[in-house]
Design an enzyme around this catalytic site. Sequence first.
Site, short mmCIF file in Angstrom:
data_model
loop_
_atom_site.label_atom_id
_atom_site.label_comp_id
_atom_site.label_asym_id
_atom_site.label_seq_id
_atom_site.Cartn_x
_atom_site.Cartn_y
_atom_site.Cartn_z
N GLY A 1 0.79 -1.24 0.00
CA GLY A 1 0.00 0.00 0.00
C GLY A 1 0.81 1.29 0.00
O GLY A 1 0.32 2.33 0.45
N ASN B 1 1.71 3.09 -2.59
CA ASN B 1 1.07 4.06 -3.49
C ASN B 1 -0.19 4.64 -2.85
O ASN B 1 -0.46 5.84 -2.98
CB ASN B 1 0.72 3.40 -4.83
CG ASN B 1 1.90 3.39 -5.78
OD1 ASN B 1 2.31 4.43 -6.28
ND2 ASN B 1 2.48 2.22 -6.00
N MET C 1 -3.94 -6.94 -6.99
CA MET C 1 -3.36 -7.97 -7.85
C MET C 1 -4.39 -9.02 -8.29
O MET C 1 -4.05 -10.19 -8.46
CB MET C 1 -2.18 -8.64 -7.13
CG MET C 1 -1.09 -7.66 -6.72
SD MET C 1 -0.50 -6.59 -8.06
CE MET C 1 0.65 -7.70 -8.86
N HIS D 1 0.73 0.82 -13.08
CA HIS D 1 1.43 -0.40 -13.49
C HIS D 1 2.93 -0.09 -13.60
O HIS D 1 3.31 0.95 -14.14
CB HIS D 1 0.89 -0.89 -14.84
CG HIS D 1 1.52 -2.17 -15.27
ND1 HIS D 1 1.18 -3.38 -14.70
CD2 HIS D 1 2.47 -2.43 -16.20
CE1 HIS D 1 1.92 -4.34 -15.27
NE2 HIS D 1 2.70 -3.78 -16.18
N ALA E 1 9.27 6.73 -8.65
CA ALA E 1 8.60 7.45 -9.75
C ALA E 1 7.08 7.26 -9.65
O ALA E 1 6.32 8.20 -9.90
CB ALA E 1 9.12 6.94 -11.09
N GLU E 2 6.65 6.05 -9.28
CA GLU E 2 5.21 5.81 -9.12
C GLU E 2 4.62 6.77 -8.09
O GLU E 2 3.53 7.32 -8.28
CB GLU E 2 4.95 4.37 -8.63
CG GLU E 2 5.27 3.30 -9.67
CD GLU E 2 4.91 1.90 -9.17
OE1 GLU E 2 3.86 1.72 -8.56
OE2 GLU E 2 5.72 0.98 -9.40
C1 GAR Z 1 3.41 -1.19 -7.43
O1 GAR Z 1 4.70 -1.27 -7.97
C2 GAR Z 1 2.36 -1.22 -8.52
O2 GAR Z 1 2.75 -0.54 -9.68
C3 GAR Z 1 2.25 -2.69 -8.77
O3 GAR Z 1 2.29 -3.29 -7.51
C4 GAR Z 1 3.08 -2.46 -6.65
C5 GAR Z 1 2.27 -2.18 -5.41
O4 GAR Z 1 3.06 -1.51 -4.46
N1 GAR Z 1 1.05 -3.02 -9.49
C6 GAR Z 1 0.97 -3.99 -10.39
O5 GAR Z 1 1.89 -4.71 -10.68
C7 GAR Z 1 -0.40 -4.13 -11.03
N2 GAR Z 1 -0.29 -4.78 -12.28
P1 GAR Z 1 2.36 -0.76 -3.25
O6 GAR Z 1 1.39 -1.76 -2.64
O7 GAR Z 1 3.49 -0.45 -2.32
O8 GAR Z 1 1.67 0.44 -3.78
#
Ligand code: GAR
Length: 236
Positions: A16, A18, A94, A113, A177-178
């Site tokens: 979590g 993001n 996911m 993504h 970057a995300e």
């Molecule tokens: C992130 O890198 C996101 O881009 C990826 O899962 C991670 C979640 O991290 N999402 C995917 O691969 C979806 N296809 P987070 O739980 O720390 O945000």
Amino acid sequence: MSITKKRVAVLISGRGSNMKTLAEAASGPRASYEIVGVISDKPEATGLNHAAALDIEARAISRKDFPDKTTHEAAIDAQLKRWNVEIVALAGYMRLLSADFVETWKGRMVNIHPSLLPLFKGLDTHRRALEGGLRIHGCTVHFVTAEMDGGPIIAQAAVPVSPDDNEDSLTRRVLAAEHQLYPLALDLVATGRAQLVGNRVAFDHLGASSGRERILSPSTGHDGEADLESLARFTP
Ligand code: GAR
């Protein structure tokens, strides 16, 4: 002047980070959206604790508690409706959503993504970028359609790939970057500056017919056009 903030729910499956970044961006006085709830399909997701610590309502709606995908998604949809959600942000959720669920939230559901789509749909994007010898990698925020990781692109951020990178170092750089990209992209949607129109994203500040490619620079957060100078920095 008071601004009506769009009501956003975030769907997660794990850490979590993001979601946390979106919540932090939403707490600013000029934010165009607020995070009204977080749902995880995994009760053990650590992101649920982060959400609770931020005083955001957090719910586990576990797939295991439902006989099939349809009833599981109906429970998620019902919770979203109870919160009067206007935009759904997938952040590390996911699980593939059904065409029906996607249709219900069409134009109002976005996903992040970890690749420069349409490259590397699916899993293990960083490993595949390294195996492919890419010099530039990154992340994408897109509207969600029934095609996995295939919806129209709202914004992308690029990062350089160094010859010394391994999966861990590249994962960290893309994740940083995300965290810069997602709040900016969600703001574009929440303010109506990026809208799903047919199979494309219309950007009202660009003009519908412009057709020019844009890049969001993760280093500055500035949404100007890519220039050769900044692209040159991606060459190691
Ligand atoms: C992130 O890198 C996101 O881009 C990826 O899962 C991670 C979640 O991290 N999402 C995917 O691969 C979806 N296809 P987070 O739980 O720390 O945000």
